[in-house]
Design a protein around this motif. Structure first.
Motif, PDB file in Angstrom:
ATOM      1  N   LEU A  23      20.674  -5.787 -15.809  1.00  0.00           N
ATOM      2  CA  LEU A  23      20.945  -4.866 -16.929  1.00  0.00           C
ATOM      3  C   LEU A  23      21.864  -3.742 -16.465  1.00  0.00           C
ATOM      4  CD1 LEU A  23      20.274  -3.999 -19.895  1.00  0.00           C
ATOM      5  CD2 LEU A  23      18.563  -2.505 -18.886  1.00  0.00           C
ATOM      6  N   ILE A  27      25.388  -2.806 -18.152  1.00  0.00           N
ATOM      7  CA  ILE A  27      25.688  -1.479 -18.707  1.00  0.00           C
ATOM      8  C   ILE A  27      26.922  -0.900 -18.015  1.00  0.00           C
ATOM      9  CG2 ILE A  27      24.866   0.905 -18.945  1.00  0.00           C
ATOM     10  CD1 ILE A  27      22.064  -0.156 -19.378  1.00  0.00           C
ATOM     11  N   PHE A  52      24.730   5.416 -28.437  1.00  0.00           N
ATOM     12  CA  PHE A  52      24.843   4.532 -27.265  1.00  0.00           C
ATOM     13  C   PHE A  52      23.443   4.163 -26.769  1.00  0.00           C
ATOM     14  CE2 PHE A  52      25.068   3.782 -22.713  1.00  0.00           C
ATOM     15  CZ  PHE A  52      26.118   2.899 -22.608  1.00  0.00           C
ATOM     16  N   GLN A  53      22.590   5.191 -26.693  1.00  0.00           N
ATOM     17  CA  GLN A  53      21.224   4.967 -26.212  1.00  0.00           C
ATOM     18  C   GLN A  53      20.460   4.026 -27.157  1.00  0.00           C
ATOM     19  OE1 GLN A  53      19.098   8.419 -24.552  1.00  0.00           O
ATOM     20  NE2 GLN A  53      17.452   7.868 -25.929  1.00  0.00           N
ATOM     21  N   PHE A  56      21.533   0.355 -26.801  1.00  0.00           N
ATOM     22  CA  PHE A  56      20.972  -0.380 -25.667  1.00  0.00           C
ATOM     23  C   PHE A  56      19.457  -0.548 -25.773  1.00  0.00           C
ATOM     24  CE2 PHE A  56      25.103  -0.380 -23.758  1.00  0.00           C
ATOM     25  CZ  PHE A  56      25.089  -1.589 -23.094  1.00  0.00           C
ATOM     26  N   ILE A  57      18.795   0.357 -26.476  1.00  0.00           N
ATOM     27  CA  ILE A  57      17.354   0.151 -26.695  1.00  0.00           C
ATOM     28  C   ILE A  57      17.162  -1.127 -27.523  1.00  0.00           C
ATOM     29  CG2 ILE A  57      15.351   1.047 -27.981  1.00  0.00           C
ATOM     30  CD1 ILE A  57      16.033   3.807 -26.854  1.00  0.00           C
ATOM     31  N   ILE A  60      17.918  -4.114 -25.257  1.00  0.00           N
ATOM     32  CA  ILE A  60      16.809  -4.359 -24.326  1.00  0.00           C
ATOM     33  C   ILE A  60      15.650  -5.054 -25.042  1.00  0.00           C
ATOM     34  CG2 ILE A  60      15.022  -3.185 -22.937  1.00  0.00           C
ATOM     35  CD1 ILE A  60      17.254  -1.066 -22.282  1.00  0.00           C
ATOM     36  N   LYS A  61      15.287  -4.508 -26.221  1.00  0.00           N
ATOM     37  CA  LYS A  61      14.149  -5.093 -26.964  1.00  0.00           C
ATOM     38  C   LYS A  61      14.435  -6.546 -27.349  1.00  0.00           C
ATOM     39  CE  LYS A  61      12.048  -1.028 -29.066  1.00  0.00           C
ATOM     40  NZ  LYS A  61      11.865  -0.291 -30.320  1.00  0.00           N
ATOM     41  N   LYS A  64      14.339  -8.729 -24.217  1.00  0.00           N
ATOM     42  CA  LYS A  64      12.982  -8.891 -23.668  1.00  0.00           C
ATOM     43  C   LYS A  64      12.109  -9.761 -24.564  1.00  0.00           C
ATOM     44  CE  LYS A  64      12.550  -5.666 -20.155  1.00  0.00           C
ATOM     45  NZ  LYS A  64      11.630  -5.364 -19.106  1.00  0.00           N
ATOM     46  N   LYS A  65      12.396  -9.714 -25.875  1.00  0.00           N
ATOM     47  CA  LYS A  65      11.607 -10.546 -26.786  1.00  0.00           C
ATOM     48  C   LYS A  65      12.098 -11.993 -26.794  1.00  0.00           C
ATOM     49  CE  LYS A  65      10.159  -6.909 -29.942  1.00  0.00           C
ATOM     50  NZ  LYS A  65      10.370  -6.269 -31.243  1.00  0.00           N
TER      51      LYS A  65
ATOM     52  N   THR B  24      21.513   9.319 -19.466  1.00  0.00           N
ATOM     53  CA  THR B  24      21.309   8.296 -20.506  1.00  0.00           C
ATOM     54  C   THR B  24      21.162   6.914 -19.874  1.00  0.00           C
ATOM     55  OG1 THR B  24      22.629   9.610 -22.026  1.00  0.00           O
ATOM     56  CG2 THR B  24      22.273   7.321 -22.646  1.00  0.00           C
ATOM     57  N   LEU B  28      17.845   4.512 -19.880  1.00  0.00           N
ATOM     58  CA  LEU B  28      17.827   3.122 -20.357  1.00  0.00           C
ATOM     59  C   LEU B  28      17.258   2.175 -19.302  1.00  0.00           C
ATOM     60  CD1 LEU B  28      21.274   3.086 -22.195  1.00  0.00           C
ATOM     61  CD2 LEU B  28      19.042   2.771 -23.261  1.00  0.00           C
ATOM     62  N   TYR B  31      13.589   2.791 -19.158  1.00  0.00           N
ATOM     63  CA  TYR B  31      12.971   2.258 -20.373  1.00  0.00           C
ATOM     64  C   TYR B  31      12.796   0.743 -20.243  1.00  0.00           C
ATOM     65  CZ  TYR B  31      12.508   0.894 -25.282  1.00  0.00           C
ATOM     66  OH  TYR B  31      12.066   0.345 -26.459  1.00  0.00           O
ATOM     67  N   LEU B  35       9.227  -1.220 -20.307  1.00  0.00           N
ATOM     68  CA  LEU B  35       8.912  -1.942 -21.552  1.00  0.00           C
ATOM     69  C   LEU B  35       8.307  -3.311 -21.255  1.00  0.00           C
ATOM     70  CD1 LEU B  35       9.210  -1.960 -24.721  1.00  0.00           C
ATOM     71  CD2 LEU B  35      11.336  -3.204 -24.344  1.00  0.00           C
ATOM     72  N   ILE B  37       6.669  -6.688 -23.240  1.00  0.00           N
ATOM     73  CA  ILE B  37       6.475  -7.364 -24.520  1.00  0.00           C
ATOM     74  C   ILE B  37       5.309  -8.331 -24.345  1.00  0.00           C
ATOM     75  CG2 ILE B  37       7.542  -8.829 -26.287  1.00  0.00           C
ATOM     76  CD1 ILE B  37       9.029  -6.204 -26.080  1.00  0.00           C
ATOM     77  N   LYS B  44       4.715 -10.426 -31.434  1.00  0.00           N
ATOM     78  CA  LYS B  44       5.160  -9.758 -30.203  1.00  0.00           C
ATOM     79  C   LYS B  44       4.868  -8.259 -30.279  1.00  0.00           C
ATOM     80  CE  LYS B  44       8.583 -12.866 -28.350  1.00  0.00           C
ATOM     81  NZ  LYS B  44       8.545 -14.086 -29.106  1.00  0.00           N
TER      82      LYS B  44
END
Lengths: 194, 50
Positions: A23, A27, A52-53, A56-57, A60-61, A64-65, B24, B28, B31, B35, B37, B44
């Motif tokens: 990651l 980035i 931007f934040q 990427f959140i 990422i989600k 990851k899912k 930032t 990330l 985070y 995180l 899942i 999920k």
């Protein structure tokens, strides 16, 4: 010397398999383009940083899912997310407009009176009356479609059923009605603006 | 009149050296590390580990 750069697809797969360093590489590789794209739309460093934040959140989600599928390319996908978030930002700001607090506070920067005043109301009525007179010069079939669409708020499907013509013909008549109306306005040298 | 000794950046130059802050990026990455899942019967759940 190692000139072979790991592709985005490989990095994404590695990240989805638990390699967090992938990651970081992704980035670092794309941060400039994504951030510049966002900044070029919002022209505010803090807002660009937030978007931007958030971008990427979401990335990422989704990764990851395991919902990401490598159908398209990684960068266009991220750019699309950023683009949608920029649109969301402008929509939100439209609902809650910020006031300019660079100088003295002015209550009228947050309050506005959208109602027409007496003068603009008279002008609006006058324009509407003029338009009603002008459309009488249109051929009968065009006048009929235009009246049903604009004044009776009927859909083109309803108009086609009522007049017994196809939807395409009704659309065509509406188009010609507007073209002819513009010609009539030009012919009479009218200015129909408030 | 007061002289300005700084050159105003053009919009193009401004766009050239744009990057998000280190904080930032660090946020990330943290985070992402925190995180988790959890898949439970097809649903999920997200959880942030501190």
């Amino acid at each position: 010397m190692n000139n072979v750069e790991i592709t985005d697809a490989v990095l994404v797969r590695n990240y989805m398999n638990g390699n967090e360093a992938a990651l970081s590489t992704l980035i670092n590789r794309h941060q400039h383009r994504i951030y510049s794209f966002i900044f070029s739309k919002v022209f505010d460093r803090d807002v660009a940083e937030d978007i931007f934040q958030d971008t990427f959140i979401k990335v990422i989600k989704t990764l990851k899912k395991g919902k990401y599928n490598e159908e398209g390319k990684f960068l266009p996908w991220v750019m699309r997310i950023a683009h949608n978030l920029v649109i969301d930002h402008f929509r939100k700001n439209k609902r809650m407009p910020k006031f300019d607090n660079s100088g003295d506070f002015n209550i009228f920067s947050v309050l506005s009176d959208s109602d027409l005043n007496a003068e603009t109301q008279i002008i609006k009525d006058q324009i509407e009356n003029d338009v009603k007179e002008l459309i009488k010069e249109l051929p009968e079939d065009q006048l009929e479609v235009l009246t049903m669409r604009i004044y009776k708020d009927m859909s083109f499907k309803e108009i086609s059923e009522r007049t017994g013509v196809s939807i395409n013909t009704a659309l065509g008549r509406m188009r010609y009605a507007l073209i002819n109306l513009r010609k009539i306005i030009e012919k009479h040298n009218l200015v129909l603006t408030n | 009149m007061r002289k300005l000794y700084t050159k105003k950046q053009s919009k193009k130059d401004e766009l050239k050296n744009l990057e998000p802050s280190k904080e930032t990026i660090q946020f990330l990455l943290n985070y992402s590390k925190n995180l988790r899942i959890v898949d439970f019967q097809g649903i999920k759940f997200e959880s942030i580990l501190n």
